[in-house]
Scaffold this motif. Sequence first.
Motif, short mmCIF file in Angstrom:
data_model
loop_
_atom_site.label_atom_id
_atom_site.label_comp_id
_atom_site.label_asym_id
_atom_site.label_seq_id
_atom_site.Cartn_x
_atom_site.Cartn_y
_atom_site.Cartn_z
N LYS A 86 -21.53 -10.82 -30.49
CA LYS A 86 -22.50 -10.51 -29.43
C LYS A 86 -21.82 -10.51 -28.07
N PHE A 87 -22.42 -9.79 -27.14
CA PHE A 87 -21.98 -9.79 -25.75
C PHE A 87 -23.24 -9.96 -24.89
N GLY A 88 -23.03 -10.19 -23.60
CA GLY A 88 -24.19 -10.17 -22.70
C GLY A 88 -24.38 -11.42 -21.88
N ILE A 89 -23.71 -12.54 -22.28
CA ILE A 89 -23.81 -13.76 -21.48
C ILE A 89 -22.41 -14.01 -20.91
N SER A 90 -22.26 -13.69 -19.63
CA SER A 90 -20.95 -13.83 -18.98
C SER A 90 -20.85 -15.23 -18.37
N VAL A 91 -19.71 -15.87 -18.57
CA VAL A 91 -19.50 -17.20 -17.99
C VAL A 91 -18.30 -17.12 -17.04
N LYS A 92 -18.54 -17.39 -15.78
CA LYS A 92 -17.47 -17.35 -14.78
C LYS A 92 -17.58 -18.57 -13.89
N ASP A 93 -16.48 -19.33 -13.82
CA ASP A 93 -16.48 -20.57 -13.01
C ASP A 93 -17.66 -21.47 -13.37
N GLY A 94 -17.93 -21.54 -14.66
CA GLY A 94 -19.01 -22.42 -15.13
C GLY A 94 -20.40 -21.88 -14.92
N LYS A 95 -20.52 -20.70 -14.29
CA LYS A 95 -21.84 -20.11 -14.04
C LYS A 95 -22.14 -19.05 -15.10
N ARG A 96 -23.37 -19.04 -15.56
CA ARG A 96 -23.78 -18.10 -16.59
C ARG A 96 -24.55 -16.94 -15.98
N GLU A 97 -24.22 -15.73 -16.42
CA GLU A 97 -24.93 -14.55 -15.92
C GLU A 97 -25.18 -13.61 -17.09
N ILE A 98 -26.38 -13.05 -17.14
CA ILE A 98 -26.70 -12.07 -18.18
C ILE A 98 -26.29 -10.70 -17.66
N ARG A 99 -25.47 -9.99 -18.45
CA ARG A 99 -24.98 -8.68 -18.00
C ARG A 99 -25.10 -7.63 -19.10
N GLY A 100 -25.55 -6.43 -18.68
CA GLY A 100 -25.64 -5.32 -19.62
C GLY A 100 -25.14 -4.03 -19.00
N ASP A 101 -24.40 -4.13 -17.88
CA ASP A 101 -23.89 -2.92 -17.24
C ASP A 101 -22.75 -2.33 -18.08
N PRO A 102 -22.58 -0.99 -18.06
CA PRO A 102 -21.63 -0.33 -18.94
C PRO A 102 -20.21 -0.87 -18.87
#
Length: 342
Positions: A86-102
């Motif tokens: 699966k993809f779609g939950i981005s984790v950067k510097d401990g912060k979670r972001e939902i992403r679906g951009d191409p």
Amino acid sequence: MAQVRRIKLGSQGLEVSAQGLGCMGMSAFYGPPKPDSDMISLIHHAINSGVTLLDTSDYYGPYTNEILLGKALRDGLRDKVEVATKFGISVKDGKREIRGDPQYVRAACEASLKRLGVDSVDLYYQHRIDTKVPIEVTVGELKKLVEEGKIKYIGLSEASAATIRRAHAVHPITAVQLEWSLWSRDVEEDIIPTCRELGIGIVAYSPLGRGFLSSGPKLLDELTKEDFRKNQPRFQPENLEHNKTIFERVNEMAERKGCTPSQLALAWVHHQGNDVCPIPGTTKIENFNQNIGALSVKLTPEEKAKLESFASKDVVKGERYATGIPTYKQSDTPPLSSWKAT
């Protein structure tokens, strides 16, 4: 050990074992990661037993669960399994972001292929829906990845009926992953009928109620402090006292039938239809063997109805997730006409 039958998942040609293996708990969320060597032995045992749908995500770890699965599939095992990630939950510097951009969809796919050590993923799910990006845009990029041979089939996880319909109009969706168990049945109202109308397979995660339908309230005594179930609403004292009655009733029926409560709860999911594949997770070979035993537990219509009465919607206390975790209830996306590609 019970023979694991094969089922068709969705109507695009994907065939999988009727029961899969959820790999998340090996690396994340349910306490500290387990030793790689033990988990690889478990995965090999699952494959040798006929369980071939292996479910992971780049979010588990993050990344470590895919790496583990990649290690387990070396030495010629790739062709014996169906890899779902699966993809779609981005984790950067401990912060979670939902992403679906191409751009993100493509980068996430390339990274998963590398970690898994495979040329293509059999079933690639959007883990959570990005409500800032029209679903048509996300699935449009997934369609390109199918055409390029990087993924074979497209899936969605925790998507609403409206989102599923819109996605399916862009490219056939093969499977929707959702939480479905005796004590999580809200999906039966709208989402399951939509999947069936469109010929989409159903993959049931947490079919054992995150372990509660296996061991009841004593599960809480076994959890480590890092285990995220400790914060789940259904496991809080005020709800647990009430919910334990569900486990007690399931357990009583299991004793009468000569099986374990987890086998009975899993058998209930199997009896929902041949388009449903539960993916119970475990880190122990003995629990895995017990889960496989659910395939030979037969339920009469009366027993199925009785089980359902133990855990009807108004009986279960507490939400599935703590606040702040998005589910299908918050998964609608803006119209395609609003999208301006950057």
